[in-house]
Enzyme design. Structure first.
Site, PDB file in Angstrom:
ATOM      1  N   GLU A   1       3.218  -6.946  13.073  1.00  0.00           N
ATOM      2  CA  GLU A   1       2.145  -7.086  14.068  1.00  0.00           C
ATOM      3  C   GLU A   1       1.566  -8.506  13.952  1.00  0.00           C
ATOM      4  O   GLU A   1       1.156  -9.091  14.924  1.00  0.00           O
ATOM      5  CB  GLU A   1       1.068  -6.028  13.809  1.00  0.00           C
ATOM      6  CG  GLU A   1       0.011  -5.951  14.898  1.00  0.00           C
ATOM      7  CD  GLU A   1      -1.122  -4.996  14.549  1.00  0.00           C
ATOM      8  OE1 GLU A   1      -1.137  -4.448  13.440  1.00  0.00           O
ATOM      9  OE2 GLU A   1      -2.001  -4.836  15.409  1.00  0.00           O
TER      10      GLU A   1
ATOM     11  N   ARG B   1       0.826  -1.221   0.000  1.00  0.00           N
ATOM     12  CA  ARG B   1       0.000   0.000   0.000  1.00  0.00           C
ATOM     13  C   ARG B   1       0.852   1.261   0.000  1.00  0.00           C
ATOM     14  O   ARG B   1       0.405   2.319  -0.453  1.00  0.00           O
ATOM     15  CB  ARG B   1      -0.996  -0.035   1.165  1.00  0.00           C
ATOM     16  CG  ARG B   1      -2.103  -1.063   0.948  1.00  0.00           C
ATOM     17  CD  ARG B   1      -3.026  -1.156   2.145  1.00  0.00           C
ATOM     18  NE  ARG B   1      -2.372  -1.669   3.324  1.00  0.00           N
ATOM     19  CZ  ARG B   1      -2.241  -2.962   3.629  1.00  0.00           C
ATOM     20  NH1 ARG B   1      -2.747  -3.876   2.825  1.00  0.00           N
ATOM     21  NH2 ARG B   1      -1.621  -3.346   4.720  1.00  0.00           N
TER      22      ARG B   1
HETATM   23  P1  AMP Z   1       4.410  -2.858  11.601  1.00  0.00           P
HETATM   24  O1  AMP Z   1       5.705  -3.382  11.062  1.00  0.00           O
HETATM   25  O2  AMP Z   1       3.919  -3.656  12.780  1.00  0.00           O
HETATM   26  O3  AMP Z   1       4.484  -1.367  11.897  1.00  0.00           O
HETATM   27  O4  AMP Z   1       3.303  -3.099  10.484  1.00  0.00           O
HETATM   28  C1  AMP Z   1       3.147  -2.194   9.468  1.00  0.00           C
HETATM   29  C2  AMP Z   1       2.810  -2.855   8.153  1.00  0.00           C
HETATM   30  O5  AMP Z   1       1.825  -3.865   8.286  1.00  0.00           O
HETATM   31  C3  AMP Z   1       2.250  -1.827   7.204  1.00  0.00           C
HETATM   32  O6  AMP Z   1       2.814  -2.060   5.914  1.00  0.00           O
HETATM   33  C4  AMP Z   1       0.762  -2.053   7.213  1.00  0.00           C
HETATM   34  O7  AMP Z   1       0.247  -2.001   5.913  1.00  0.00           O
HETATM   35  C5  AMP Z   1       0.571  -3.444   7.804  1.00  0.00           C
HETATM   36  N1  AMP Z   1      -0.349  -3.456   8.967  1.00  0.00           N
HETATM   37  C6  AMP Z   1      -0.027  -3.784  10.235  1.00  0.00           C
HETATM   38  N2  AMP Z   1      -1.080  -3.714  11.053  1.00  0.00           N
HETATM   39  C7  AMP Z   1      -2.100  -3.322  10.297  1.00  0.00           C
HETATM   40  C8  AMP Z   1      -3.488  -3.028  10.577  1.00  0.00           C
HETATM   41  N3  AMP Z   1      -4.000  -3.162  11.793  1.00  0.00           N
HETATM   42  N4  AMP Z   1      -4.272  -2.602   9.550  1.00  0.00           N
HETATM   43  C9  AMP Z   1      -3.749  -2.478   8.297  1.00  0.00           C
HETATM   44  N5  AMP Z   1      -2.476  -2.727   7.982  1.00  0.00           N
HETATM   45  C10 AMP Z   1      -1.650  -3.150   8.954  1.00  0.00           C
END
Ligand code: AMP
Length: 174
Positions: free
Chosen positions: A99, A62
Protein backbone atom coordinates in the site's frame (compact mmCIF):
# COMPACT_ATOMS: atom_id res chain seq x y z
CA UNK A 1 -19.54 -5.30 23.93
CA UNK A 2 -19.18 -8.19 21.48
CA UNK A 3 -15.73 -9.61 20.83
CA UNK A 4 -15.35 -7.83 17.53
CA UNK A 5 -16.69 -4.52 18.90
CA UNK A 6 -14.13 -4.70 21.68
CA UNK A 7 -11.32 -5.41 19.22
CA UNK A 8 -12.53 -2.62 16.94
CA UNK A 9 -12.55 -0.21 19.87
CA UNK A 10 -9.00 -1.16 20.84
CA UNK A 11 -7.44 -0.50 17.43
CA UNK A 12 -5.90 2.94 17.16
CA UNK A 13 -6.02 4.85 13.89
CA UNK A 14 -2.80 6.78 13.30
CA UNK A 15 -3.27 9.37 10.58
CA UNK A 16 -0.52 9.91 7.97
CA UNK A 17 1.76 7.10 9.23
CA UNK A 18 4.18 6.06 7.81
CA UNK A 19 3.25 8.36 4.90
CA UNK A 20 0.73 11.09 4.21
CA UNK A 21 -2.64 9.67 3.20
CA UNK A 22 -2.24 6.35 5.08
CA UNK A 23 -4.41 5.61 8.09
CA UNK A 24 -2.27 3.14 10.00
CA UNK A 25 -4.15 0.56 12.05
CA UNK A 26 -2.14 0.28 15.26
CA UNK A 27 -2.73 -3.09 16.93
CA UNK A 28 -0.38 -2.50 19.89
CA UNK A 29 -3.34 -1.74 22.24
CA UNK A 30 -4.57 -5.30 21.57
CA UNK A 31 -1.12 -6.71 22.30
CA UNK A 32 -0.95 -4.74 25.54
CA UNK A 33 -4.25 -6.15 26.85
CA UNK A 34 -3.89 -9.77 27.97
CA UNK A 35 -7.58 -10.56 27.61
CA UNK A 36 -7.91 -9.02 24.12
CA UNK A 37 -4.69 -10.66 22.95
CA UNK A 38 -5.92 -14.07 24.08
CA UNK A 39 -9.30 -13.49 22.42
CA UNK A 40 -7.59 -12.47 19.18
CA UNK A 41 -5.48 -15.63 19.20
CA UNK A 42 -8.59 -17.73 19.96
CA UNK A 43 -10.40 -16.21 16.98
CA UNK A 44 -7.41 -16.65 14.65
CA UNK A 45 -7.19 -20.33 15.69
CA UNK A 46 -10.87 -20.74 14.79
CA UNK A 47 -10.14 -19.62 11.22
CA UNK A 48 -8.44 -23.00 10.69
CA UNK A 49 -11.93 -24.49 10.92
CA UNK A 50 -10.71 -27.46 12.94
CA UNK A 51 -8.33 -28.61 10.17
CA UNK A 52 -5.03 -30.14 11.21
CA UNK A 53 -2.37 -27.44 10.97
CA UNK A 54 1.26 -28.54 10.58
CA UNK A 55 2.80 -25.07 10.34
CA UNK A 56 1.72 -21.52 10.93
CA UNK A 57 3.49 -19.06 8.62
CA UNK A 58 3.69 -15.48 9.91
CA UNK A 59 4.56 -12.44 7.83
CA UNK A 60 7.25 -9.99 9.01
CA UNK A 61 6.78 -8.42 11.51
CA UNK A 62 3.37 -8.21 13.19
CA UNK A 63 2.41 -11.57 11.66
CA UNK A 64 5.15 -13.10 13.82
CA UNK A 65 3.51 -11.95 17.03
CA UNK A 66 0.09 -13.37 16.23
CA UNK A 67 1.35 -16.32 14.20
CA UNK A 68 3.71 -17.68 16.84
CA UNK A 69 1.00 -17.55 19.49
CA UNK A 70 -1.45 -19.30 17.14
CA UNK A 71 1.15 -21.98 16.38
CA UNK A 72 1.71 -22.61 20.08
CA UNK A 73 -2.03 -22.83 20.70
CA UNK A 74 -2.54 -25.28 17.79
CA UNK A 75 0.52 -27.38 18.61
CA UNK A 76 1.94 -26.51 15.18
CA UNK A 77 5.37 -25.31 14.08
CA UNK A 78 6.03 -21.68 13.18
CA UNK A 79 7.62 -20.48 9.94
CA UNK A 80 8.77 -16.87 9.45
CA UNK A 81 8.27 -15.13 6.11
CA UNK A 82 10.75 -12.28 6.34
CA UNK A 83 11.80 -9.11 4.61
CA UNK A 84 14.77 -9.61 2.29
CA UNK A 85 18.17 -10.23 3.84
CA UNK A 86 17.04 -11.41 7.28
CA UNK A 87 16.83 -15.19 6.87
CA UNK A 88 20.18 -16.96 7.24
CA UNK A 89 19.62 -20.11 5.15
CA UNK A 90 18.74 -20.73 1.46
CA UNK A 91 15.57 -18.87 0.53
CA UNK A 92 12.93 -18.42 -2.13
CA UNK A 93 12.11 -14.78 -2.81
CA UNK A 94 9.05 -12.90 -4.02
CA UNK A 95 8.75 -9.19 -4.89
CA UNK A 96 5.50 -7.32 -4.31
CA UNK A 97 3.94 -3.84 -4.18
CA UNK A 98 2.73 -2.51 -0.81
CA UNK A 99 0.00 0.00 0.00
CA UNK A 100 3.01 2.23 0.68
CA UNK A 101 6.11 1.20 -1.26
CA UNK A 102 7.66 -2.01 -2.58
CA UNK A 103 9.40 -4.91 -0.93
CA UNK A 104 10.81 -8.43 -1.25
CA UNK A 105 9.97 -11.25 1.14
CA UNK A 106 11.75 -14.55 1.64
CA UNK A 107 11.03 -18.01 2.96
CA UNK A 108 13.55 -20.72 3.82
CA UNK A 109 13.58 -23.40 1.15
CA UNK A 110 13.14 -26.12 3.78
CA UNK A 111 10.52 -24.28 5.88
CA UNK A 112 7.60 -26.48 4.82
CA UNK A 113 7.47 -30.00 3.40
CA UNK A 114 5.32 -30.72 0.34
CA UNK A 115 1.71 -31.39 1.32
CA UNK A 116 1.93 -29.88 4.80
CA UNK A 117 -1.09 -27.93 6.01
CA UNK A 118 -0.19 -24.29 6.58
CA UNK A 119 -2.15 -21.46 8.18
CA UNK A 120 -0.81 -18.12 6.90
CA UNK A 121 -1.22 -15.25 9.38
CA UNK A 122 -0.71 -11.50 9.19
CA UNK A 123 -2.08 -8.55 11.13
CA UNK A 124 -3.69 -6.72 8.23
CA UNK A 125 -4.88 -7.23 4.65
CA UNK A 126 -4.59 -4.03 2.63
CA UNK A 127 -3.97 -4.34 -1.13
CA UNK A 128 -3.14 -8.04 -0.75
CA UNK A 129 0.29 -7.83 -2.37
CA UNK A 130 2.17 -9.05 0.69
CA UNK A 131 -0.12 -11.98 1.41
CA UNK A 132 -0.27 -12.97 -2.26
CA UNK A 133 3.54 -13.02 -2.41
CA UNK A 134 3.67 -15.06 0.82
CA UNK A 135 1.08 -17.52 -0.50
CA UNK A 136 3.12 -17.80 -3.69
CA UNK A 137 6.25 -18.69 -1.69
CA UNK A 138 4.32 -21.35 0.23
CA UNK A 139 2.99 -22.62 -3.09
CA UNK A 140 6.58 -23.00 -4.34
CA UNK A 141 7.11 -25.41 -1.42
CA UNK A 142 3.84 -27.23 -2.28
CA UNK A 143 2.20 -26.30 1.02
CA UNK A 144 -1.56 -26.73 1.39
CA UNK A 145 -2.85 -23.36 2.57
CA UNK A 146 -5.70 -24.01 5.02
CA UNK A 147 -6.51 -20.33 5.46
CA UNK A 148 -4.96 -16.91 5.02
CA UNK A 149 -6.03 -15.22 8.23
CA UNK A 150 -5.86 -11.57 9.26
CA UNK A 151 -6.81 -9.61 12.33
CA UNK A 152 -7.90 -6.66 10.14
CA UNK A 153 -9.08 -6.39 6.53
CA UNK A 154 -9.30 -3.06 4.72
CA UNK A 155 -12.04 -4.34 2.43
CA UNK A 156 -12.22 -1.12 0.37
CA UNK A 157 -8.76 -1.95 -1.02
CA UNK A 158 -10.11 -5.27 -2.35
CA UNK A 159 -7.01 -7.24 -1.38
CA UNK A 160 -9.00 -10.47 -1.36
CA UNK A 161 -9.02 -10.33 -5.14
CA UNK A 162 -5.27 -11.10 -5.14
CA UNK A 163 -5.83 -14.14 -2.90
CA UNK A 164 -8.39 -15.87 -5.13
CA UNK A 165 -8.27 -19.64 -4.78
CA UNK A 166 -7.42 -19.51 -1.07
CA UNK A 167 -9.78 -19.38 1.91
CA UNK A 168 -9.39 -15.91 3.46
CA UNK A 169 -10.59 -14.95 6.95
CA UNK A 170 -10.41 -11.66 8.80
CA UNK A 171 -11.57 -10.90 12.31
CA UNK A 172 -12.40 -7.22 11.65
CA UNK A 173 -13.37 -5.50 8.43
CA UNK A 174 -13.17 -1.80 7.59
P1 AMP B 1 -0.72 -5.12 1.53
O1 AMP B 1 0.38 -5.88 0.86
O2 AMP B 1 -1.06 -3.85 0.80
O3 AMP B 1 -1.94 -6.00 1.77
O4 AMP B 1 -0.17 -4.63 2.94
C1 AMP B 1 -0.20 -5.47 4.02
C2 AMP B 1 1.01 -5.31 4.91
O5 AMP B 1 1.34 -3.95 5.15
C3 AMP B 1 0.72 -5.93 6.26
O6 AMP B 1 1.88 -6.64 6.67
C4 AMP B 1 0.42 -4.76 7.17
O7 AMP B 1 1.06 -4.93 8.40
C5 AMP B 1 0.97 -3.54 6.44
N1 AMP B 1 -0.04 -2.47 6.27
C6 AMP B 1 -0.53 -2.01 5.10
N2 AMP B 1 -1.42 -1.03 5.27
C7 AMP B 1 -1.52 -0.87 6.58
C8 AMP B 1 -2.32 0.00 7.41
N3 AMP B 1 -3.16 0.89 6.90
N4 AMP B 1 -2.20 -0.11 8.77
C9 AMP B 1 -1.33 -1.01 9.30
N5 AMP B 1 -0.57 -1.84 8.58
C10 AMP B 1 -0.64 -1.78 7.24
Amino acid sequence: MSNSAELHAAIRDVIDFPKEGIIFKDITPILADGRLLRRTIDLLCETAGGAKVDKVAGIDARGFIFGAAVADRLGAGFVPIRKKGKLPWKTHQAAYALEYGESVIELHQDAVSPGENVLLVDDLLATGGTAAAAAGLLGTLEARIISISFVIELAFLEGRGKLAGHPVHSLLTY
